[in-house]
Design an enzyme around this catalytic site. Structure first.
Site, PDB file in Angstrom:
ATOM      1  N   SER A 118       0.835  -1.194   0.000  1.00 21.37           N
ATOM      2  CA  SER A 118       0.000   0.000   0.000  1.00 21.37           C
ATOM      3  C   SER A 118       0.881   1.260   0.000  1.00 21.37           C
ATOM      4  CB  SER A 118      -0.971  -0.043   1.176  1.00 21.37           C
ATOM      5  OG  SER A 118      -2.043   0.834   0.976  1.00 21.37           O
ATOM      6  N   MET A 119       0.798   2.118   1.017  1.00 22.33           N
ATOM      7  CA  MET A 119       1.700   3.271   1.067  1.00 22.33           C
ATOM      8  C   MET A 119       3.148   2.816   0.996  1.00 22.33           C
ATOM      9  SD  MET A 119       2.184   6.171   4.079  1.00 22.33           S
ATOM     10  CE  MET A 119       3.420   5.247   5.018  1.00 22.33           C
TER      11      MET A 119
END
Length: 245
Positions: A89-90
Site C-alpha cells: 500500500s503506502m
C-alpha cells in the site's frame, strides 16, 4: 544500515538474501513478523520502522513520502548483501521511490521489487485522502487493516490517530512526477477484491521497469496478505532464490 530505521524479528542464515519491507499507512515494522517467519532462515526480512510509531513513537512522523524514501535510502547506505524491496500500500510507494533513489547511487540495485496493494503511479492519479478524522476512520474500517479492538478503544485510538493522520496526509501530498523505469524486475501483488486497486492499475506497473514483470492476484481484499502469507512467501522465495543462485 542504520539500526534505528530497521527491525529484524527472525534470524536468518548468514548468507541469506535480505528483504527490506515497507509498512502500509498507519503500520509499523511488526506488520512483517509473520512473513519473516515464513521466509526464515533462507531470506532475512528487515522491516523499516518509520518515525512516529512503536519504539519511535516520540519522533515526529514524516508527512512527505519522497522525504521518507530519502531518509530510508540514507539509512540503507551501501548494501552488504543481495537485497530486494517489499512494500504494501503506502509502503509500495515508499519502496518504489527508494529504489529510484538507489538507482542514482553507485550501489547494487535491488534484485527485485515486490509491490503490493497499490496501483502504478500516474500523473493522472492523485490521492485525495479523507477530509477529517471521521472519514479517515470510515476508510480504515472499509479496508479492514486495523484491529477493530483498537478502533473501538478510545485510549488506543488516541495513540494511533497522529500516525494515521500523518500517513494519510503524506499520501494526499504525493504526486508522481515521472522518471525513467527501473532496471530491477517487478513483482506486483494484489487482492482480487481490493477496493483500492484494480487489476488494470496493478498491471500498469509493467511500464516502470525495463526488466521482467509479473502480476500475482490473491483471494482477499486490500489486506489479503494476512490470509496468504505462505503463498506470498513462496512468490518471494522463488524469485529471490533464482536470482541469488
Amino acid at each position: 544500515m542504520k539500526s534505528e530505521w530497521f527491525r529484524c524479528y527472525v534470524p536468518a542464515s548468514e548468507n541469506a538474501a535480505r528483504l527490506i519491507c515497507f509498512p502500509h499507512a498507519g503500520g509499523a515494522a511488526s506488520a512483517y513478523v509473520t512473513l519473516a517467519r515464513a521466509l526464515a532462515p533462507d531470506i532475512e526480512v528487515v522491516s523499516v520502522q518509520y518515525p512516529g510509531r512503536q519504539d519511535r513513537r516520540r519522533e515526529p512522523a514524516v508527512t512527505d513520502l519522497r522525504l521518507l524514501a530519502g531518509l530510508v535510502t540514507e539509512a540503507i547506505g551501501e548494501p552488504d548483501r543481495p537485497y530486494a524491496l517489499f512494500g504494501h500500500s503506502m509502503g509500495a510507494i515508499v519502496a518504489h521511490e527508494t529504489a529510484r533513489l538507489l538507482a542514482r547511487r553507485p550501489v547494487p540495485a535491488p534484485l527485485r521489487l515486490f509491490l503490493s496493494g497499490r496501483g502504478a503511479p500516474s500523473p493522472l492519479r492523485r490521492e485525495a485522502g479523507p477530509r477529517d478524522d471521521a472519514a479517515l476512520l470510515t476508510e480504515i474500517r472499509r479496508l479492514g487493516g486495523t484491529d477493530s479492538a483498537l478502533l473501538d478503544d478510545p485510549e488506543l485510538l488516541e495513540l494511533a490517530m497522529p500516525v494515521l493522520r500523518a500517513d494519510y496526509a503524506a499520501l494526499g501530498r504525493y504526486h508522481w512526477t515521472g522518471g525513467p523505469p527501473l532496471a530491477s524486475p517487478l513483482s506486483v501483488l494484489i487482492g482480487a477484491d481490493d477496493p483500492l486497486v484494480t487489476v488494470g492499475q496493478a498491471a500498469a506497473w509493467r511500464e516502470h521497469t525495463t526488466a521482467s514483470f509479473e502480476l500475482k492476484v490473491f483471494p482477499g481484499g486490500h489486506f489479503y496478505l494476512g490470509d496468504a502469507t505462505d503463498e506470498v512467501a513462496d512468490v518471494v522465495s522463488s524469485a529471490l532464490t533464482a536470482r541469488v543462485a
